[in-house]
Motif scaffolding. Sequence first.
Motif, PDB file in Angstrom:
ATOM      1  N   LYS A  74      27.481  51.578  -4.280  1.00  0.00           N
ATOM      2  CA  LYS A  74      27.134  50.632  -3.222  1.00  0.00           C
ATOM      3  C   LYS A  74      28.142  49.501  -3.152  1.00  0.00           C
ATOM      4  N   SER A  75      28.790  49.391  -2.020  1.00  0.00           N
ATOM      5  CA  SER A  75      29.767  48.324  -1.816  1.00  0.00           C
ATOM      6  C   SER A  75      29.556  47.743  -0.423  1.00  0.00           C
ATOM      7  N   ILE A  76      29.483  46.431  -0.331  1.00  0.00           N
ATOM      8  CA  ILE A  76      29.329  45.780   0.962  1.00  0.00           C
ATOM      9  C   ILE A  76      30.351  44.661   1.091  1.00  0.00           C
ATOM     10  N   GLN A  77      30.619  44.291   2.312  1.00  0.00           N
ATOM     11  CA  GLN A  77      31.527  43.177   2.585  1.00  0.00           C
ATOM     12  C   GLN A  77      30.688  41.975   2.991  1.00  0.00           C
ATOM     13  N   TYR A  78      30.611  40.995   2.128  1.00  0.00           N
ATOM     14  CA  TYR A  78      29.862  39.783   2.465  1.00  0.00           C
ATOM     15  C   TYR A  78      30.579  39.043   3.593  1.00  0.00           C
ATOM     16  N   ASP A  79      29.811  38.404   4.447  1.00  0.00           N
ATOM     17  CA  ASP A  79      30.398  37.688   5.574  1.00  0.00           C
ATOM     18  C   ASP A  79      31.129  36.424   5.142  1.00  0.00           C
ATOM     19  N   LEU A  80      30.600  35.792   4.111  1.00  0.00           N
ATOM     20  CA  LEU A  80      31.178  34.524   3.649  1.00  0.00           C
ATOM     21  C   LEU A  80      30.658  34.224   2.256  1.00  0.00           C
ATOM     22  N   ILE A  81      31.526  33.739   1.392  1.00  0.00           N
ATOM     23  CA  ILE A  81      31.106  33.239   0.084  1.00  0.00           C
ATOM     24  C   ILE A  81      31.513  31.780   0.005  1.00  0.00           C
ATOM     25  N   GLU A  82      30.520  30.913  -0.009  1.00  0.00           N
ATOM     26  CA  GLU A  82      30.758  29.468  -0.033  1.00  0.00           C
ATOM     27  C   GLU A  82      30.634  28.936  -1.452  1.00  0.00           C
ATOM     28  N   THR A  83      31.649  28.289  -1.934  1.00  0.00           N
ATOM     29  CA  THR A  83      31.602  27.638  -3.238  1.00  0.00           C
ATOM     30  C   THR A  83      31.030  26.239  -3.059  1.00  0.00           C
ATOM     31  N   LEU A  84      30.037  25.912  -3.875  1.00  0.00           N
ATOM     32  CA  LEU A  84      29.369  24.613  -3.776  1.00  0.00           C
ATOM     33  C   LEU A  84      29.613  23.782  -5.029  1.00  0.00           C
ATOM     34  N   THR A  85      29.784  22.489  -4.845  1.00  0.00           N
ATOM     35  CA  THR A  85      29.921  21.560  -5.966  1.00  0.00           C
ATOM     36  C   THR A  85      28.597  20.839  -6.166  1.00  0.00           C
ATOM     37  N   MET A  86      28.021  20.992  -7.338  1.00  0.00           N
ATOM     38  CA  MET A  86      26.738  20.382  -7.646  1.00  0.00           C
ATOM     39  C   MET A  86      26.899  18.881  -7.927  1.00  0.00           C
ATOM     40  N   ALA A  87      25.793  18.181  -8.020  1.00  0.00           N
ATOM     41  CA  ALA A  87      25.819  16.727  -8.190  1.00  0.00           C
ATOM     42  C   ALA A  87      26.569  16.297  -9.440  1.00  0.00           C
ATOM     43  N   TYR A  97      25.186  37.384   3.896  1.00  0.00           N
ATOM     44  CA  TYR A  97      25.236  38.717   4.491  1.00  0.00           C
ATOM     45  C   TYR A  97      24.317  38.688   5.712  1.00  0.00           C
ATOM     46  N   GLY A  98      24.828  39.138   6.869  1.00  0.00           N
ATOM     47  CA  GLY A  98      24.064  38.989   8.099  1.00  0.00           C
ATOM     48  C   GLY A  98      24.163  37.573   8.628  1.00  0.00           C
ATOM     49  N   LEU A  99      25.274  36.942   8.366  1.00  0.00           N
ATOM     50  CA  LEU A  99      25.458  35.522   8.689  1.00  0.00           C
ATOM     51  C   LEU A  99      25.364  35.244  10.183  1.00  0.00           C
ATOM     52  N   ASN A 100      25.734  36.211  10.999  1.00  0.00           N
ATOM     53  CA  ASN A 100      25.790  35.982  12.438  1.00  0.00           C
ATOM     54  C   ASN A 100      24.485  36.264  13.163  1.00  0.00           C
ATOM     55  N   ALA A 101      23.415  36.448  12.440  1.00  0.00           N
ATOM     56  CA  ALA A 101      22.105  36.614  13.072  1.00  0.00           C
ATOM     57  C   ALA A 101      21.750  35.335  13.827  1.00  0.00           C
ATOM     58  N   PRO A 102      20.903  35.418  14.834  1.00  0.00           N
ATOM     59  CA  PRO A 102      20.499  34.212  15.568  1.00  0.00           C
ATOM     60  C   PRO A 102      19.989  33.121  14.624  1.00  0.00           C
ATOM     61  N   PRO A 103      20.216  31.857  14.972  1.00  0.00           N
ATOM     62  CA  PRO A 103      19.870  30.746  14.066  1.00  0.00           C
ATOM     63  C   PRO A 103      18.429  30.747  13.583  1.00  0.00           C
ATOM     64  N   GLU A 104      17.508  31.195  14.436  1.00  0.00           N
ATOM     65  CA  GLU A 104      16.087  31.165  14.061  1.00  0.00           C
ATOM     66  C   GLU A 104      15.667  32.352  13.211  1.00  0.00           C
ATOM     67  N   THR A 105      16.575  33.293  12.961  1.00  0.00           N
ATOM     68  CA  THR A 105      16.263  34.451  12.127  1.00  0.00           C
ATOM     69  C   THR A 105      15.917  33.998  10.707  1.00  0.00           C
ATOM     70  N   SER A 177      15.694  28.287  10.425  1.00  0.00           N
ATOM     71  CA  SER A 177      15.383  29.538   9.739  1.00  0.00           C
ATOM     72  C   SER A 177      14.300  29.349   8.685  1.00  0.00           C
ATOM     73  N   ASP A 178      13.256  30.172   8.745  1.00  0.00           N
ATOM     74  CA  ASP A 178      12.262  30.214   7.670  1.00  0.00           C
ATOM     75  C   ASP A 178      12.886  30.879   6.447  1.00  0.00           C
ATOM     76  N   LEU A 179      12.520  30.395   5.265  1.00  0.00           N
ATOM     77  CA  LEU A 179      13.098  30.912   4.022  1.00  0.00           C
ATOM     78  C   LEU A 179      12.091  31.743   3.234  1.00  0.00           C
ATOM     79  N   TYR A 180      12.579  32.856   2.696  1.00  0.00           N
ATOM     80  CA  TYR A 180      11.824  33.705   1.778  1.00  0.00           C
ATOM     81  C   TYR A 180      12.679  33.881   0.523  1.00  0.00           C
TER      82      TYR A 180
END
Length: 384
Positions: A74-87, A97-105, A177-180
């Motif tokens: 199983k290999s997929i191409q992620y749409d974007l990997i964002e590196t975050l700096t914590m506090a 993955y699926g980044l371009n889905a409508p905003p309310e998705t 977007s609702d979160l699960y």
Amino acid sequence: MKEWSLRSVPLVNTSLQQLEAQWVIKPQLYYQRGGYFEDVIPYLPELKSYRPTPWLMNHHAHIVYLDKIRKLQKSIQYDLIETLTMADGGTTAVAWYGLNAPPETPTIVVLHTITGTTASMAELVDELHQYTKWRIALCLRRGHDGLALTVPKINLFGSTEDLTEQLQHIQQKFPESDLYAAGSSAGTGLLVRHLGEQGAATPFKAAFALSPGYNTETGFDLIHSFYSRLMAQKLKEKFLDPYHSVWQKLPVAFDLYQAKNLATFERKYFPLAGYKDYKSYCEATNPIYVFENIKIPLMILNAEDDPICHIQNLMPYKNTILGMPNLMVITTRYGSHCGFYEGLTQPKSWAHRLMSSFFMHHQHQQKDVFEKYNVMRTDIKKPA
């Protein structure tokens, strides 16, 4: 003329019935009668039966297939990997993955395994997206998948503080977007700890815990000795070797290299997580201390033949769970650890299908059902 079939032969018919009885598994459901899940069960056909792949009924074969075949296939191409700096300056990431889905998705936040990476979690990420068509956000913890260890701190189960910052970033990016949430193996520890700490304040609408170990102070003692040794070695390769220059000043580093199993490693590594002793580490991270404060619907799945997160880990807490209206535990005779494969020639995970159905049903029904059980929060505002 009477139709002839194999079933007309008594001995063959008996053999087929025995095979079917072993192959078709009826999941065992543990939930509070009259609680939230009583109304949900009829809408989830996956809960009627699980048909494990016959040639994967051995729990070791199941793990080999998951770890050595499916993860490599199983290999997929992620749409974007964002590196975050914590506090505190630490580094985490969110893989989309699926980044371009409508905003309310809706967005499913995935919390990975003990050595999880974007590659190792690809099957779960891809299948959740395929089944739901929702956006997936894989939250990567410190030191995972080659992330720079910008602060000398790492936690096998992750940090709820880091997760809170990651969720804030996700909500700011998609405020409609609702979160699960879906936690896998060690990721369930972080998930349940977050849900218990946050209670009604969590941004998640519902959550799913796949193959949890429950009490982190006792669960490692029940891991099959082979996997315990193997996982201890993997932790050294993933988190000690690449950051040797960071840890070499800590006296505990030598002890960790000498650890022969996962239980020993887990009980000694607390200085790497930033704690002064094992007691304070457990009090701050063990999900079992806070799970009774979970306020949203949480579905939990364990296999009785899991050699890593043993089914005995559940037993001390089963009665408590039966008294909680918003929790349900599902157990199956087979499924091993995070596998639950079904199908003869191209096995796919029954668990991934189940969690997708659960999330979609919740999203569709939440306004009608959840007010009845008072487990949905309607007063929480998303960040601007």
